[in-house]
Design a protein around this motif. Structure first.
Motif, PDB file in Angstrom:
ATOM      1  N   GLU A   6      -8.134   0.258  -2.597  1.00 57.04           N
ATOM      2  CA  GLU A   6      -8.790   0.230  -3.902  1.00 57.04           C
ATOM      3  C   GLU A   6      -7.976  -0.535  -4.941  1.00 57.04           C
ATOM      4  O   GLU A   6      -8.510  -0.935  -5.978  1.00 57.04           O
ATOM      5  CB  GLU A   6      -9.065   1.658  -4.389  1.00 57.04           C
ATOM      6  N   ASP A   7      -6.690  -0.743  -4.675  1.00 55.53           N
ATOM      7  CA  ASP A   7      -5.827  -1.475  -5.609  1.00 55.53           C
ATOM      8  C   ASP A   7      -5.603  -2.921  -5.173  1.00 55.53           C
ATOM      9  O   ASP A   7      -4.682  -3.583  -5.668  1.00 55.53           O
ATOM     10  CB  ASP A   7      -4.472  -0.766  -5.729  1.00 55.53           C
ATOM     11  N   TRP A  66      -5.426  -6.706  -4.966  1.00 56.38           N
ATOM     12  CA  TRP A  66      -5.268  -7.604  -6.103  1.00 56.38           C
ATOM     13  C   TRP A  66      -6.522  -8.411  -6.403  1.00 56.38           C
ATOM     14  O   TRP A  66      -6.761  -8.830  -7.540  1.00 56.38           O
ATOM     15  CB  TRP A  66      -4.072  -8.534  -5.888  1.00 56.38           C
ATOM     16  N   THR A 122       0.804  -1.224   0.000  1.00 55.57           N
ATOM     17  CA  THR A 122       0.000   0.000   0.000  1.00 55.57           C
ATOM     18  C   THR A 122       0.840   1.279   0.000  1.00 55.57           C
ATOM     19  O   THR A 122       0.297   2.370  -0.162  1.00 55.57           O
ATOM     20  CB  THR A 122      -0.968   0.022   1.200  1.00 55.57           C
TER      21      THR A 122
END
Length: 520
Positions: free
Chosen positions: A222-223, A225, A115
């Motif tokens: 939000e990213d 995987w 992150t």
């Protein structure tokens, strides 16, 4: 003319009504859509969870204690998952294979980032292993790897190998539980203590704030995987007393509470805004019989007597309200190595005979029975009921309730006096349980018989699956004959939740927030 004007006014009014009617009908569709959209807009993307115990750290691969690991697993992610049905599931590792009996090779998912933007790769997995192996870091996972790992070999950016000293056919089970990747650059920059307070992970959530003694706030990664979580903002608040957690749920102060005692389920279900979500777990509940200190428990006949003295079926019916499945050995049915055994049937007269054979008359044995107070499901009620059963065969029992941190410290330092009530993590394979509780280097070992523990550990390197299962079956029978524990049950993972929350409890009772939905 006047009448004509009146007529036009009437016609205009009628036309307006018709148009309104048509608009109303089509608006009825639009209205439904709008209402649907409105409902969607009203579906909360926030969640407030009340837990009993605050974690000691948020740094991955440090401790398997559930109060800590269940929060860490939302901030980090695992290399491999396990579904509780014998199947391994790709996560950060997408492929794995045996090169030979000593060498396991893993391929990592590409493009994953921590992150803070740092890349997740084989070097970060190696750093995590080095962290576990360093005694200064006091990782409770390290002892299992120190004598068994010969080499961690980085092949390329997304490929690594684990080379073991001896063949280790259960290595995948350890990878499931032990690896929670640590970001090397961040830890080197801020230090282990600070990284434990403000962790950087590859999980579904990022830490926003940790106010010690009160709450932890998380926000969605939000990213992530596996896809951005639907729940965006999470507050985990710590309320030690169950009655206070229950009141918080029923008042709407919190949305989710863990480990609802079976005798409180009706109160949750009676509330129009709350419900119970539960499922059978793979976590065994048992009474550990410590032989580290000089006591009558060093005599196998005394340990066997205790097993005969406990009416487990009655406890399940009357204390657990039927929300449990009886255990007859050291492993649960969720464990890949489990065999069904007859176990000890309730027979208080047989228990008295064994005590007499061991040289004890009624009233001559006093045992300390240690437990938590509301941390394990129904801990107070179960320990009191068991104490009552043992007193029927002439054994005096002193029930001692510890604050959770003290209890865990005593268990991990082999410092339990006699008996202790325990509800432990779900194990996927025999070795994943025995390496913690029944091996010479086990962090939670309580049976002080080096020969027996070595015999258990000798089964770990057997690579042939049929031979391994036969050996594990023999160990289960021997541990039962030696009465190293009093097996009780696997219970249900019981959550109290607001009506609009839905999720499926996991076999290992982990809180996987990214799988929680609202408004369904």
């Amino acid at each position: 003319m006047k009448n004509t004007k009146i007529m036009w006014v009437i016609l205009l009014f009628v036309f307006t009504l018709i148009i309104s009617g048509c608009t109303s009908e089509s608006a009825g569709t639009t209205s439904k859509e709008n209402n649907s959209n409105s409902k969607e807009e009203k579906v909360s993307t926030s969640l407030v969870v009340a837990l009993a115990q605050e974690p000691t750290t948020l740094l991955g691969s440090t401790t398997p204690v559930s109060s800590t690991s269940e929060i860490i697993r939302n901030i980090t992610s695992r290399l491999i998952g396990y579904d509780g049905k014998g199947n391994f599931v790709p996560m950060l590792a997408t492929e794995w294979k045996n090169i030979d009996e000593h060498t396991w090779e893993f391929k990592l998912r590409e493009g994953v980032k921590f992150t803070n933007g740092a890349p997740f790769n084989a070097e970060s997995v190696k750093y995590t292993m080095d962290f576990m192996l360093n005694p200064d870091n006091k990782s409770l996972y390290g002892s299992r790897w120190m004598k068994e790992l010969k080499e961690f070999r980085v092949i390329d950016e997304y490929t690594f190998q684990l080379i073991t000293v001896k063949p280790n056919p259960s290595l995948l089970h350890r990878v499931v539980t032990d690896f929670m990747p640590i970001e090397p650059g961040y830890v080197e920059q801020v230090g282990i203590e600070e990284a434990g307070k403000k962790p950087i992970g590859v999980g579904a959530y990022k830490l926003v704030e940790w106010k010690s003694g009160e709450y932890i706030k998380l926000e969605a990664n939000e990213d992530y995987w596996e896809g951005a979580p639907e729940i965006k903002d999470v507050t985990i608040t710590f309320i030690p007393e169950f009655s206070s957690r229950l009141s918080a749920l029923l008042s709407g102060e919190v949305d989710l509470i863990k480990s609802v005692p079976v005798d409180s389920m009706e109160r949750v279900e009676a509330d129009e805004n709350s419900k119970i979500i539960s499922a059978l777990t793979g976590k065994p509940t048992f009474v550990g019989l410590s032989t580290f200190k000089d006591s009558p428990l060093r005599d196998v006949k005394v340990r066997q007597a205790l097993n005969y003295a406990i009416d487990v079926d009655s406890l399940i019916k009357n204390v657990m309200n039927g929300k449990a499945q009886k255990l007859t050995g050291t492993l649960t049915p969720f464990n890949a190595s489990y065999i069904k055994m007859e176990g000890y049937k309730y027979n208080p007269e047989k228990a008295k005979e064994l005590l007499k054979e061991a040289g004890y008359e009624p009233g001559e044995i006093t045992l300390k029975f240690e437990t938590t107070n509301g941390y394990f499901p129904m801990d107070s009620q179960v320990t009191q009921a068991i104490a009552g059963e043992l007193e029927k065969i002439g054994i005096k029992v002193e029930v001692v309730q510890h604050e959770t941190g003290i209890f865990v410290q005593k268990v991990t330092s082999q410092n339990m006096e006699n008996m202790f009530y325990y509800h432990t993590a779900a194990s996927t394979e025999a070795e994943s349980f025995y390496s913690f509780f029944m091996s010479p280097t086990g962090t939670y070992r309580f049976h002080n018989n080096p020969e027996l523990l070595e015999e258990v550990a000798a089964t770990f390197p057997i690579f042939n699956q049929q031979e391994r299962q036969e050996a594990m079956a023999g160990i289960q029978r021997k541990l039962s004959d030696e009465a190293v524990i009093i097996p009780l049950w696997v219970g249900e993972d019981i959550w109290g939740a607001r009506k609009d929350i839905s999720f499926e409890p996991t076999f290992n009772e982990m809180l996987e927030i990214h799988n929680i939905k609202r408004g369904q």
